[in-house]
Design an enzyme around this catalytic site. Structure first.
Site, PDB file in Angstrom:
ATOM      1  NE  ARG A  34      -4.312   1.666   1.608  1.00  0.00           N
ATOM      2  CZ  ARG A  34      -4.859   2.651   2.331  1.00  0.00           C
ATOM      3  NH1 ARG A  34      -4.378   2.934   3.525  1.00  0.00           N
ATOM      4  NH2 ARG A  34      -5.870   3.333   1.869  1.00  0.00           N
ATOM      5  CG  HIS A  38      -1.759   5.231  -0.741  1.00  0.00           C
ATOM      6  ND1 HIS A  38      -2.511   5.739   0.289  1.00  0.00           N
ATOM      7  CD2 HIS A  38      -2.590   4.410  -1.431  1.00  0.00           C
ATOM      8  CE1 HIS A  38      -3.745   5.234   0.225  1.00  0.00           C
ATOM      9  NE2 HIS A  38      -3.801   4.424  -0.790  1.00  0.00           N
ATOM     10  CD1 TRP A 178     -11.780  -6.155  -0.208  1.00  0.00           C
ATOM     11  CD2 TRP A 178      -9.892  -5.841   0.964  1.00  0.00           C
ATOM     12  NE1 TRP A 178     -11.557  -4.798  -0.096  1.00  0.00           N
ATOM     13  CE2 TRP A 178     -10.417  -4.580   0.616  1.00  0.00           C
ATOM     14  CE3 TRP A 178      -8.714  -5.884   1.707  1.00  0.00           C
ATOM     15  CZ2 TRP A 178      -9.801  -3.380   0.967  1.00  0.00           C
ATOM     16  CZ3 TRP A 178      -8.093  -4.685   2.067  1.00  0.00           C
ATOM     17  CH2 TRP A 178      -8.638  -3.456   1.701  1.00  0.00           C
TER      18      TRP A 178
HETATM   19 FE1  DDH Z   1      -6.451  -0.221  -1.401  1.00  0.00          FE
HETATM   20  N1  DDH Z   1      -7.346   0.265   0.365  1.00  0.00           N
HETATM   21  N2  DDH Z   1      -7.749   0.976  -2.391  1.00  0.00           N
HETATM   22  N3  DDH Z   1      -5.469  -0.590  -3.121  1.00  0.00           N
HETATM   23  N4  DDH Z   1      -5.115  -1.312  -0.349  1.00  0.00           N
HETATM   24  C1  DDH Z   1      -7.019  -0.216   1.611  1.00  0.00           C
HETATM   25  C2  DDH Z   1      -6.056  -1.148   1.909  1.00  0.00           C
HETATM   26  C3  DDH Z   1      -5.171  -1.665   0.973  1.00  0.00           C
HETATM   27  C4  DDH Z   1      -8.775   1.690  -1.846  1.00  0.00           C
HETATM   28  C5  DDH Z   1      -9.024   1.865  -0.491  1.00  0.00           C
HETATM   29  C6  DDH Z   1      -8.382   1.158   0.509  1.00  0.00           C
HETATM   30  C7  DDH Z   1      -5.821  -0.135  -4.356  1.00  0.00           C
HETATM   31  C8  DDH Z   1      -7.007   0.511  -4.668  1.00  0.00           C
HETATM   32  C9  DDH Z   1      -7.875   1.055  -3.756  1.00  0.00           C
HETATM   33  C10 DDH Z   1      -4.053  -1.994  -0.909  1.00  0.00           C
HETATM   34  C11 DDH Z   1      -3.588  -1.895  -2.201  1.00  0.00           C
HETATM   35  C12 DDH Z   1      -4.251  -1.213  -3.235  1.00  0.00           C
HETATM   36  C13 DDH Z   1      -7.886   0.391   2.580  1.00  0.00           C
HETATM   37  C14 DDH Z   1      -7.834   0.139   4.078  1.00  0.00           C
HETATM   38  C15 DDH Z   1      -8.723   1.231   1.901  1.00  0.00           C
HETATM   39  C16 DDH Z   1      -9.831   2.088   2.497  1.00  0.00           C
HETATM   40  C17 DDH Z   1      -6.803   1.055   4.756  1.00  0.00           C
HETATM   41  C18 DDH Z   1      -6.732   0.814   6.237  1.00  0.00           C
HETATM   42  O1  DDH Z   1      -7.756   1.006   6.900  1.00  0.00           O
HETATM   43  O2  DDH Z   1      -5.651   0.430   6.721  1.00  0.00           O
HETATM   44  C19 DDH Z   1      -9.604   2.245  -2.891  1.00  0.00           C
HETATM   45  C20 DDH Z   1     -10.812   3.119  -2.673  1.00  0.00           C
HETATM   46  C21 DDH Z   1      -9.060   1.834  -4.073  1.00  0.00           C
HETATM   47  C22 DDH Z   1      -9.593   2.087  -5.436  1.00  0.00           C
HETATM   48  O3  DDH Z   1      -8.949   1.692  -6.424  1.00  0.00           O
HETATM   49  C23 DDH Z   1     -10.731   2.624  -5.703  1.00  0.00           C
HETATM   50  C24 DDH Z   1      -4.786  -0.428  -5.300  1.00  0.00           C
HETATM   51  C25 DDH Z   1      -4.828  -0.028  -6.780  1.00  0.00           C
HETATM   52  C26 DDH Z   1      -3.797  -1.097  -4.613  1.00  0.00           C
HETATM   53  C27 DDH Z   1      -2.475  -1.604  -5.111  1.00  0.00           C
HETATM   54  O4  DDH Z   1      -1.625  -1.964  -4.371  1.00  0.00           O
HETATM   55  C28 DDH Z   1      -2.178  -1.633  -6.550  1.00  0.00           C
HETATM   56  C29 DDH Z   1      -3.459  -2.857   0.102  1.00  0.00           C
HETATM   57  C30 DDH Z   1      -2.291  -3.817  -0.128  1.00  0.00           C
HETATM   58  C31 DDH Z   1      -4.166  -2.645   1.277  1.00  0.00           C
HETATM   59  C32 DDH Z   1      -3.965  -3.339   2.638  1.00  0.00           C
HETATM   60  C33 DDH Z   1      -3.117  -2.475   3.549  1.00  0.00           C
HETATM   61  C34 DDH Z   1      -2.926  -3.052   4.922  1.00  0.00           C
HETATM   62  O5  DDH Z   1      -2.423  -2.309   5.774  1.00  0.00           O
HETATM   63  O6  DDH Z   1      -3.243  -4.220   5.186  1.00  0.00           O
END
Ligand code: DDH
Length: 287
Positions: A34, A38, A178
């Site tokens: 993540r 980001h 998930w």
């Molecule tokens: Fe995500 N993401 N993401 N995400 N994401 C969250 C957690 C993780 C959205 C929202 C959230 C991608 C796209 C989207 C990962 C990878 C990727 C969380 C929870 C939210 C909310 C955060 C928390 O509470 O700690 C949304 C909205 C989108 C969208 O596309 C619309 C993408 C593209 C990626 C990527 O890596 C390419 C990962 C990994 C996590 C888990 C993190 C953790 O600490 O565990």
């Protein structure tokens, strides 16, 4: 200290820190993925601002964006690696760590190239609000990812990263993972998204998310964001959700390409792969 340019040594040290028995589900992997996403996902193709170059999340203006809540854990995990290999830039370290984490959790090998700078050009810092908001619908998801230069297929592939990790109520307000095996990269996310019956609920904090209830009405701990459900319900996105649910190899291939593209947003290279951005050339490390 390793020899400058020895990315293999960095890779090995990243692998070593993934096992974190005291943290979350025992792995730093998901939060590192993540962090990489980001750091890069603020890119705006039209103005050529944002992106992984500059590692702007080290500073309050970007690091303090509520969308980045929790990512300080990932940055802290990587500090010993930075200390052992001080020649690597944070921007390279964060993106490399995401790629290494995906691979180590059973995902595809992602092509990664070095050369990002930590030089921060204030005029290129992204404003807040560029990262996607999980409570929104398909048009928002498209607006965010089209801004970076992705198409519908790439959007769905990238969102397959939600096979990893979880939501934390004290970070995003959403709660839960998930999939069951949340430190193993697979296409389970797509299979569950397409195959289970999801029900919209309001959490005690007022946040709305989708949850899975089994036949007896017993709520499992699995969840989906409104933006995840939007992929299932959109007529174009859903075709890709189904394809990736059926074909893990296809998902791995497409994810690797899209994630590599994400890590490169805003970086320009010559034919030999050397970064040619003005900031990188003047600002510091140049591979
Ligand atoms: Fe995500 N993401 N993401 N995400 N994401 C969250 C957690 C993780 C959205 C929202 C959230 C991608 C796209 C989207 C990962 C990878 C990727 C969380 C929870 C939210 C909310 C955060 C928390 O509470 O700690 C949304 C909205 C989108 C969208 O596309 C619309 C993408 C593209 C990626 C990527 O890596 C390419 C990962 C990994 C996590 C888990 C993190 C953790 O600490 O565990």
């Amino acid at each position: 200290m390793s020899k400058p340019g020895n990315y293999e040594a960095v890779r090995k040290d990243i692998v070593k820190l993934l096992h974190q028995p005291e943290y979350d589900d025992g792995s730093a992997g998901p939060v590192l993925v993540r962090l990489a996403w980001h750091s890069a996902g603020t890119y705006d193709a039209e103005t050529d601002t944002g992106g992984s170059n500059g590692a702007g999340m080290r500073y309050e203006r970007e690091g303090g964006d509520p969308a980045n809540a929790g990512l300080q854990h990932a940055r802290v995990f990587l500090e010993p690696v930075k200390a052992a290999h001080p020649w690597i830039t944070y921007a390279d370290l964060w993106t490399l760590a995401g790629c290494v984490a995906v691979r180590e959790m059973g995902g595809p090998e992602i092509r990664w190239l070095p050369g990002r700078t930590d030089y921060v050009d204030d005029s290129k810092l992204p404003p807040r609000g560029r990262l996607p908001d999980g409570s929104k619908a398909a048009d928002h998801v498209r607006a965010v990812f089209y801004r970076m230069g992705f198409n519908d297929q790439e959007i769905v592939a990238l969102c397959g990263a939600h096979n990893l990790g979880r939501c934390h109520s004290d970070r995003s307000g959403f709660d839960g993972p998930w999939v069951n095996n949340l430190t193993r990269f697979s296409n389970q996310y797509f299979r569950l998204l397409a195959g289970l019956e999801w029900k919209l609920v309001t959490l005690p904090n007022g946040v709305k998310q989708w949850v899975y209830e089994d036949e007896d009405g017993i709520s499992e701990r699995l969840m989906m964001l409104p933006t995840d459900i939007a992929l299932r319900d959109d007529p174009v996105f859903c075709e890709w959700v189904d394809s990736y649910a059926e074909d893990k190899e296809l998902f791995f291939e497409d994810f690797a390409k899209a994630f590599a593209k994400l890590m490169e947003l805003g970086i320009t290279r010559d034919a030999r792969g050397r970064v040619t951005n003005a900031d990188n050339v003047k600002g510091g490390y140049h591979s």
